[in-house]
Design an enzyme around this catalytic site. Sequence first.
Site, PDB file in Angstrom:
ATOM      1  N   ASN A  84       0.794  -1.231   0.000  1.00  9.28           N
ATOM      2  CA  ASN A  84       0.000   0.000   0.000  1.00  9.28           C
ATOM      3  C   ASN A  84       0.827   1.282   0.000  1.00  9.28           C
ATOM      4  O   ASN A  84       0.368   2.311  -0.480  1.00  9.28           O
ATOM      5  CB  ASN A  84      -0.988  -0.002   1.180  1.00  9.28           C
ATOM      6  CG  ASN A  84      -0.306  -0.157   2.513  1.00  9.28           C
ATOM      7  OD1 ASN A  84       0.550  -1.017   2.695  1.00  9.28           O
ATOM      8  ND2 ASN A  84      -0.684   0.670   3.470  1.00  9.28           N
TER       9      ASN A  84
ATOM     10  N   GLU B   5       4.438  -3.340  12.509  1.00 10.43           N
ATOM     11  CA  GLU B   5       3.255  -2.483  12.375  1.00 10.43           C
ATOM     12  C   GLU B   5       2.218  -3.323  11.649  1.00 10.43           C
ATOM     13  O   GLU B   5       2.388  -3.649  10.477  1.00 10.43           O
ATOM     14  CB  GLU B   5       3.617  -1.207  11.607  1.00 10.43           C
ATOM     15  CG  GLU B   5       2.567  -0.126  11.729  1.00 10.43           C
ATOM     16  CD  GLU B   5       1.448  -0.300  10.735  1.00 10.43           C
ATOM     17  OE1 GLU B   5       0.367  -0.799  11.141  1.00 10.43           O
ATOM     18  OE2 GLU B   5       1.641   0.040   9.566  1.00 10.43           O
TER      19      GLU B   5
ATOM     20  N   CYS C 260      -3.251   1.612   6.751  1.00 11.56           N
ATOM     21  CA  CYS C 260      -3.445   1.147   8.122  1.00 11.56           C
ATOM     22  C   CYS C 260      -4.053   2.224   9.015  1.00 11.56           C
ATOM     23  O   CYS C 260      -4.607   1.909  10.069  1.00 11.56           O
ATOM     24  CB  CYS C 260      -2.126   0.657   8.705  1.00 11.56           C
ATOM     25  SG  CYS C 260      -0.816   1.894   8.701  1.00 11.56           S
TER      26      CYS C 260
END
Length: 480
Positions: A156, A252, A286
């Site tokens: 992403n 993460e 995210c």
Amino acid sequence: MATELAGGKMLLAGEWVEKSDQIEVYNPENNEKIGSVPAGTEEDVKNAISSAKDGAEIAANLSVRERMDILTKAADYIEDHLEDFARTIALEGSKTINEARSETTRAAETIRLSAEEARRLTGESINFDQMPGNTDRMGYYFRFPVGIIAAITPFNDPLNLIAHKIGPGIAAGNAVIIKPATETPLSAVKLAEAFVSAGLPPKVLSVITGRARDIGDVLIESKDVNMISFTGGMETGEKIAKKAGLKRLSMELGSNSPAIVRTDADLHLAAASTVSGAFAAAGQNCLSVQRIYVEEGVYDSFKDLFLQKVKEVKTGNKLSEATDMGPLINEKEAIRVEDWVKEAIDAGALLLAGGNRNGAHYEPTVLEEVPSDATIVTEEVFGPVVLLFNVKNLDEAIERANDVNYGLQAGIFTTNINAALKASRRLHVGGVMINDSSDFRIDAMPFGGVKGSGLGREGVEYTIKEMSEERIVAFKLIDE
């Protein structure tokens, strides 16, 4: 006619390597082939790790000035080739050309920040005489590199997330092995070109393209790898943690970010911020806003403003300057999002906007009255869907915001300082944005989450500390 980007090679310990077995890279918007990269093997990874042993020593012996100069030149290279980088990001991934330009600019800034922080990687003196019997001792600590860092990145943010691994890694004096997402490897290869052009010594950096099933385990499980820096899904992160053994982990792992809108909020600001936060990068972020808790006194007013803003989101060709939102990374992901929305509607949710799919494109979608146990409430949707909830007060909003196994960032819209402070203390997340959506970040701030959202903190200064260790030096003074 299809647009093909330069590629076909990967960087293995400073050498550009071609292989007959190639992974083709496609534009998710139209399934046109835009390039290819080598399908790395287990043997390639072993060679990269072997070379990285020498690379780690080379990197550790670079002076601070040498590290700074290399990083600065790499940032300059990105800025000088900004449009090439942006076009690569847009073609291989989901971002529009404007979003891709923004990511390219941020990546250069991330690497420039790494250069600046390299000079600030210092230690401090320690007062050993604070403990009785140690008046004849003095000393200090300094930070030294971890060694070899394996970095695994998602699709992403195919450039800036890699910059957040390589930049701090080199600033701290480490060797770095990058395994980029199979869907978006071309941006990683271009970033490797920047570091080669900047004069990074061979063996310090490798970018191994390939399928996770072929090369992932050997990289994760190697005893010569000292740290794994992973950005991706929680399920994959848990598997990595189990396989990694005794080494440093920085992870993460995504989120399911909430926003809270109070009765005293600026509703126009709240609507504009949360629409942007929900649908940027087609929700594949995210930090994307997924759940919005609105106090009942302004729920209807906010909903009307929010839906009006949603109508203004322009979908279409990623390379068009007018497009706000492109496709998801592939049709499979769009179908998954579609299925989650249908599941919620079947369980009683109301569809307020969107809900239609065309290939990998999925419309900006808004739901309300979604049952609390629906998958789309409890899990990370990673798509252009946002949920509206009517709540009585701030306490209920905070309680429901915390009621998921994620905690990356949250936003709250209020003009009441007490409410803002209360939320910042009680929201179980890594960051609370006041009068902004959860989708806010600068690359210099500490970034990370709690619960299923990960381990450790990124952000250049904080990543450098994660990628280095303290060493104590203590002198016992002897009278001559």
